[in-house]
Design a protein around this motif. Structure first.
Motif: not given
Length: 279
Positions: A190-198
């Motif tokens: 979740r967290k790496p994917l969220a960072a990428w989307l940011q």
């Protein structure tokens, strides 16, 4: 005497230019971090794909950190135990060289990271993502965002324009960019994917999202949908090319019929007047 005054003026001008450039360097470092580093690193928010950079200059020499930013390949190919541990923790993900990076920009980045590390909460701490299960509503909103049926708050284009994913209706998604069915697994959670989307870091996505960033609520919904897609498995089906060609022919035929109807009515009033005149 005149020459001394000229030299003094030049010195003052250089100092003034340097003073003016320092805030610009800091601004550029913030922009560079947001565009090129934030998708893999936080400052105080924990590990993503790469390590948390909070207090990195306390763990390694400042000069080495600057050199690493300029030429990561040189260090990643070395046998330095610290670097080998970084590679192991990143599960084989390799830090690419930042396009256009210079020693000056790297130095500004390191200075910025030190200042952000000293803050109680850095602006680069990242989006907080808990472990609680997403709801069906979260997944549904994410699907709507991906498919374009729910407009994005800042006007960005929907993912379906370029990407596909399993379960999309109709002709599926675009074929320009990778299938995102398994991107949750590739990004390792979740967290790496969220960072990428940011802050998407690819050359194609950077300019598209530079002024049209996703909101935190949109990112959470997208992560929910992509996590659900990865859990269900499968992959996006290739678009039915025959159906696509038939739809193209049907659209062309309808265009010709519409043009014929409009053209036929265009001169009717003129023709009626001419016919009445002849009588």
């Amino acid at each position: 005497m005149k020459r001394l005054k000229t030299d003094a003026l030049r010195t003052v001008s250089l100092l003034a230019a340097l003073a003016l450039s320092l805030p610009l360097l800091a601004q550029d470092a913030t922009t560079v971090f947001r565009q090129s580093c934030m998708s893999c690193h936080t400052i105080g928010g924990g590990r993503l794909v790469g390590p948390d950079l909070k207090d990195v200059t306390k763990r390694r020499e400042k000069a080495l950190v600057r050199e690493f930013i300029v030429n990561p390949k040189k260090y990643l190919e070395s046998n330095d135990p610290y670097v080998l541990k970084l590679k192991e923790d990143a599960r084989g993900a390799i830090m690419p060289q930042i396009a256009g990076i210079t020693p000056e920009t790297a130095a500004a980045l390191v200075d910025m990271i030190e200042k952000e590390s000293a803050l109680e909460v850095s602006q680069f701490v990242g989006l907080s993502m808990g472990d609680q299960p997403f709801t069906k509503e979260d997944v549904r909103r994410g699907f709507e965002i991906f498919s374009g049926t729910r407009p994005l708050a800042n006007g960005a284009a929907p993912c379906i324009n370029c990407h596909s994913a399993a379960g999309l209706p109709g002709l599926g998604g675009g074929q320009l960019a990778p299938d995102l069915t398994k991107v949750y697994e590739r990004m390792m959670g979740r967290k790496p994917l969220a960072a990428w989307l940011q802050a998407p870091a690819t050359p194609t996505m950077q300019p598209l999202f530079a002024k049209s960033a996703l909101t935190n609520e949109e990112i959470v919904s997208m992560v929910a949908y992509l996590e659900d897609a990865a859990t269900k498995g499968g992959r996006a089906e290739a678009p039915d090319r025959v159906a696509f060609v038939l739809l193209g022919f049907a659209g062309t035929a309808l265009g010709f019929i519409g043009a014929d109807v409009i053209w036929r009515r265009r001169l009717r009033s003129v023709r009626s007047a001419l016919v009445r005149g002849e009588q």
